[in-house]
Design a protein around this motif. Structure first.
Motif, PDB file in Angstrom:
ATOM      1  N   ILE A 633       1.022  -0.670   0.136  1.00 45.52           N
ATOM      2  CA  ILE A 633       0.125   0.448  -0.253  1.00 45.52           C
ATOM      3  C   ILE A 633       0.893   1.020   0.263  1.00 45.52           C
ATOM      4  CG2 ILE A 633      -2.042   1.306   1.221  1.00 45.52           C
ATOM      5  CD1 ILE A 633      -2.704  -1.013  -0.084  1.00 45.52           C
ATOM      6  N   ASP A 636       0.860   6.974   1.390  1.00 43.10           N
ATOM      7  CA  ASP A 636      -0.492   8.362   1.281  1.00 43.10           C
ATOM      8  C   ASP A 636      -1.265   7.531   2.109  1.00 43.10           C
ATOM      9  OD1 ASP A 636      -0.770  10.924   1.405  1.00 43.10           O
ATOM     10  OD2 ASP A 636      -2.527  10.394  -0.027  1.00 43.10           O
ATOM     11  N   ARG A 637      -1.599   6.492   1.604  1.00 42.02           N
ATOM     12  CA  ARG A 637      -2.773   5.661   2.075  1.00 42.02           C
ATOM     13  C   ARG A 637      -2.473   5.199   3.099  1.00 42.02           C
ATOM     14  NH1 ARG A 637      -4.028   1.412  -2.133  1.00 42.02           N
ATOM     15  NH2 ARG A 637      -5.873   0.913  -0.771  1.00 42.02           N
ATOM     16  N   LYS A 640      -2.850   7.271   6.253  1.00 48.90           N
ATOM     17  CA  LYS A 640      -4.574   7.699   6.769  1.00 48.90           C
ATOM     18  C   LYS A 640      -5.171   6.753   6.790  1.00 48.90           C
ATOM     19  CE  LYS A 640      -4.783  11.229   2.832  1.00 48.90           C
ATOM     20  NZ  LYS A 640      -5.609  11.213   0.426  1.00 48.90           N
TER      21      LYS A 640
END
Length: 916
Positions: A633, A636-637, A640
């Motif tokens: 992944i 950035d994800r 979050k």
């Protein structure tokens, strides 16, 4: 000596330097063909002194062979397999064909490879260099990518090169350098160095510009300048060989070779790693001698060793592309006859498929056999590839659809839901019988859900499929119905295509007389959706008992696992909810099912946040981030990934609001009403923690009105407090009445404690004290420290309003100590404000272990070995040892025994009553 590559060389050198410091590193070089990636790899290998180097390259001919690259990589290390933990050793043996067993999850296999490689570096660091990673088989690239992302303190370096354009998902999440063209001056200098007698600076500058700094293009231009007479004007006007032009350029060179030489090269191009003896056997069948390859060797296009090797991969592409279709089919047909049908099933099948001229059931059947071989080793993505190709060759439309369905299921099992969806789209274009159509729709619904795509109608699709299955395969029907029920609770108010009532009725129709786990789950959830809470409670209790049985989980985490948590929370059974998720998490770790592990960590974090185990809840999210990086992944994800309810309890209001907003937006986008419900619950905690009662009341009202499935257990007690404090007393009384019905039917200490607290809030002064005492008595029997602490807080606030400041301080001190120890900052501050009003001040303590350090420390204190901790956390034992050294330093301990004492003392101070 490399020209113009100082930036890339420094990054590669840093990888090697980190190994000497006992750390690990990974790097991916990306760039177009001929840009110089291989030269950079050559350079780093040459400078890697005192390091064991293992080097291999992806082979296009092996791209469909499961674990082919991994097998080549691990051959020098196979003697260490016996030293691995038993589950890891068995997983590895099965994958590489050393044992026949149930194939392991790819991430358990990845952990076994990580452990094996880490164990191989006790005296000397290891550098793994992999060229042309775009041609690695799907299973190998998934595992090697996992290993690269989990490296930390093993003295292992991994460097990959990937030709662009390539799948951007390939090796995602690993530090990457994009290797671009040389600067104009560097490219010009390179050409001048290679062909000083044929060009001057003006010509070399023009070539540098038109080549876009591609070193291979410049090298090929220099070769032409040395072998043919080329004028400046011709050089400046003619297009240079780049990209497709470069391949065309090589093709023109190949076309000048004799016919027998071209045929020999075609055999090598169709199977690049073909043993040279088999190559001569193949060409002999066409009446071609082994001398036929000499013109290609003398021209520098290829060389002969154990195999025939092309100077550059594009030469191979040019050879294959320039051959006629009939010639290619003939070559594959001959190669298929040379493959051993007993040991090279997959290779033989692939060549038969390439030799097929249109639909061919024999070739399709051979591919299906190759798929079975791949599946037996856990190569689900290779299985999907074989089956998809078999579908292409299937003359019968029904068999084609069936093979596409199986290919999609294999892709889904292999963690590629979007690929599964693409295969299903192809399968749905055909008319199938209802059973096959229902299977396709079920896999499609699961693929969309697992890919995070919109799926408001998923319950309707699964219910419809279950209904079709019931006439043919009742076990499949019941399992699918459980998935439909889980999806109904996930979709909540956003469900379309059906209603919860319809799903509940369909579930009840599938309850059998066996009274097994499936039956009690169908009965409990179906009754809840159809008849409501009171009718369902006895059945829910039966389901919880059934789920608590040792064999309830089987060998893998069920897709409907969220139902176990949901049912336990419906009757306020915190121990059952936590225990069920802990068991699911442990099974996912043991079997290497990272996808299900990531799915359990968020709800487990949420449950532990409600219990007041905030440090443990934080470690779950930290682990989730690490695992998300491990499976590729993007950062950035990963950044979050938050648990809004945990952040709310931690008093991190801004982050909690941001996380809740994201969760609400994601819920709206994918049709997951449960995401929105949990987001609102987080906001309620934020507002109550800061004593903003009007805002809390507003959120609670919206939440209860929005909650189509009446999952109001957590909302009702909060509404009572918020409504009373915001002058909505009638609303509070109504909420207490609704809570009383559910809590008395449940009868658990948690439910009765919340009811008594809520009744105390709305009671007269004469009755309130008795009710607060009752609430604290009930809640003291539970593991829910947040609600117990809040009861002490509310009791203390009431006592202060009664002017009983000394009694109030007693209750408020207890509440403050509990909030402070668990890390609930906002509620601790709210409590401290009350204490200040009674004339007392309190201070909070600081903790400096990171979530991962705390997690490792707890496991070590509980007696887990480094290897056991590594297996649970999907890291290497070297990384565990690295973090433990930091834990010892921070806590000023020198042994596990001392650590155990410190951790137990800390737990005692915090009132730790963690559930086993």
């Amino acid at each position: 000596m490399l020209v113009g590559r100082s930036r890339e060389q420094e990054a590669l050198r840093n990888v090697v330097l980190s190994l000497g410091q006992g750390l690990s590193a990974a790097l991916v070089l990306r760039g177009e063909a001929g840009i110089g990636k291989t030269a950079l790899l050559d350079d780093v290998v040459e400078m890697a002194a005192d390091v064991d180097v293992v080097r291999l390259a992806g082979l296009e001919s092996e791209a469909h062979l499961e674990f082919a690259a991994m097998h080549r990589l691990l051959i020098p290390h196979l003697s260490g397999v016996d030293a691995l933990p038993p589950t890891q050793a068995q997983a590895l043996r099965t994958a590489i064909g050393l044992a026949a067993d149930v194939p392991a999850n790819s991430f358990l296999l990845g952990l076994s490879v990580l452990t094996l490689l880490a164990n191989s570096t006790p005296t000397k660091p290891l550098l793994i260099v992999i060229d042309d990673a775009q041609w690695l088989d799907a299973e190998s690239v998934e595992i090697l990518g996992f290993v690269a992302r989990r490296l930390f303190a093993e003295s292992i370096g991994m460097i990959f090169s990937v030709r662009e354009p390539a799948d951007q998902q390939l090796l995602e999440g690993i530090p990457t350098i994009h290797v671009g063209g040389l600067s104009r001056s560097d490219a010009s200098d390179l050409l001048l160095t290679l062909a000083p007698e044929h060009v001057d600076r003006q010509v070399s500058d023009r070539v540098a510009i038109r080549s876009r700094g591609n070193p291979l293009v410049i090298i090929e231009v220099s070769r032409e300048l040395e072998t043919i007479e080329t004028s400046r004007s011709l050089l400046l006007d003619d297009p240079l060989p780049m990209g497709e032009r470069l391949e065309k350029h090589f093709g023109e060179q190949v076309s000048t070779l004799p016919g027998d030489c071209q045929r020999t090269l075609l055999y090598a191009a169709a199977h690049p790693d073909l043993d040279i003896r088999l190559l001569w056997t193949a060409t002999a069948r066409d009446g071609i001698s082994s001398d036929a390859a000499h013109p290609a060797v003398s021209s520098g296009l290829a060389k002969i060793a154990a195999t025939l090797q092309f100077r550059h991969p594009m030469i191979r592409s040019a050879v294959y592309a320039n051959a006629s279709t009939s010639d290619r089919r003939h070559v594959h047909e001959v190669l298929a006859t040379l493959m051993d049908p007993s040991t090279e099933t997959d290779l033989r099948a692939w060549h038969l498929a390439a030799a097929a001229n249109g639909p061919d059931e024999d070739a399709a059947a051979a591919l299906e056999e190759g798929a079975r071989t791949a599946r037996s080793r856990g190569g689900y993505l290779s299985e999907a590839t074989y089956l998809a190709r078999a579908a292409d060759l299937s003359p019968d439309p029904k068999r084609r659809a069936s093979r596409l369905l199986n290919a999609a299921q294999a892709a889904l099992t292999g963690g590629a839901p979007l690929r599964a969806q693409a295969l299903l789209d192809a399968g749905l274009s055909q008319g199938q019988d209802p059973f096959l159509q229902a299977q396709i729709k079920k896999v499609q619904a699961n693929a969309l859900h697992r890919a995070g795509k919109p799926g408001r109608d998923t319950p309707a699709i699964l219910m419809s499929s279950a209904t079709v299955f019931a006439a043919i395969d009742i076990d499949m029907a019941r399992e699918t119905m459980l998935e439909a029920l889980e999806q109904t609770f996930i979709r909540g108010a956003l469900i379309t295509g059906t209603t919860p009532l319809e799903v509940g009725r369909a579930a009840l129709l599938m309850v059998s007389e066996k009274a097994d786990v499936t039956d009690v789950l169908l009965a409990a959830t179906g009754t809840y959706l159809c008849s409501g809470y009171l009718e369902a409670v006895p059945l829910i209790r039966r389901a919880i008992v059934a789920l608590g049985a040792a064999d309830a989980l089987g060998e893998q985490v069920p897709r409907w696992f969220a139902l176990g948590q949901l049912l336990a929370q419906l009757v306020w059974d915190e121990k059952a909810a936590h225990s069920w998720l802990i068991r699911c998490e442990a099974l996912a770790r043991r079997t290497g099912a990272i996808e299900y592990l990531t799915m359990t960590l968020t709800p487990l974090s949420g449950v532990e946040a409600v219990l007041g185990e905030l440090a443990s809840a934080e470690s779950r999210i930290a682990d989730l981030r690490q695992l998300s990086r491990a499976i590729g992944i993007d950062e950035d994800r990963v950044n979050k990934i938050e648990n809004a309810r945990l952040l709310a309890w931690l008093g991190l209001d801004d982050r909690a609001r941001e996380a809740a907003t994201r969760s609400f937006e994601v819920g709206a986008a994918i049709g997951a009403g449960n995401n929105q419900r949990l987001a609102q619950l987080a906001l309620v905690v934020v507002e109550l923690g800061r004593a903003r009662y009007n805002e809390a009341y507003s959120v609670c009202k919206k939440l209860i009105e929005y909650d189509q499935l009446a999952l109001t257990n957590e909302a009702l007690p909060n509404l009572v407090e918020a409504a009373v404090r915001s002058n909505h007393f009638d609303e509070a009384l109504l909420a207490v009445e609704n809570l009383a019905v559910r809590a008395r039917a449940s009868g658990t200490p948690w439910a009765l404690g919340l009811l008594a607290r809520s009744e105390a809030i709305v009671a007269t002064d004469a009755d309130a004290e008795m009710l607060f005492d009752r609430a604290i008595s009930h809640l003291g029997q539970t593991a829910v420290r947040t609600d117990l602490a809040r009861s002490h807080l509310l009791y203390g606030e009431w006592l202060r309003r009664q002017k009983r400041r000394s009694d109030a301080r007693t209750q408020l001190r207890i509440a403050h100590d509990m909030f402070d120890d668990m890390g609930a900052r906002a509620f601790a501050q709210r409590t401290q404000t009350e204490l200040l009003a009674t004339g007392e001040r309190h201070h909070t303590a600081a903790h400096d272990l990171t979530p991962q350090e705390a997690q490792i420390a707890r496991l070590a204190a509980d007696g887990a070995t480094n290897n056991e901790i590594a297996t649970q956390l999907f890291i290497s034992s070297h990384t565990v040892e690295y973090h433990l050294r930091k834990v010892y330093r921070k806590l000023d301990v020198a042994s596990r025994r001392s650590l155990r004492a410190v951790m137990r003392g800390s737990a005692a101070r915090m009132g730790d009553n963690r559930l086993s």
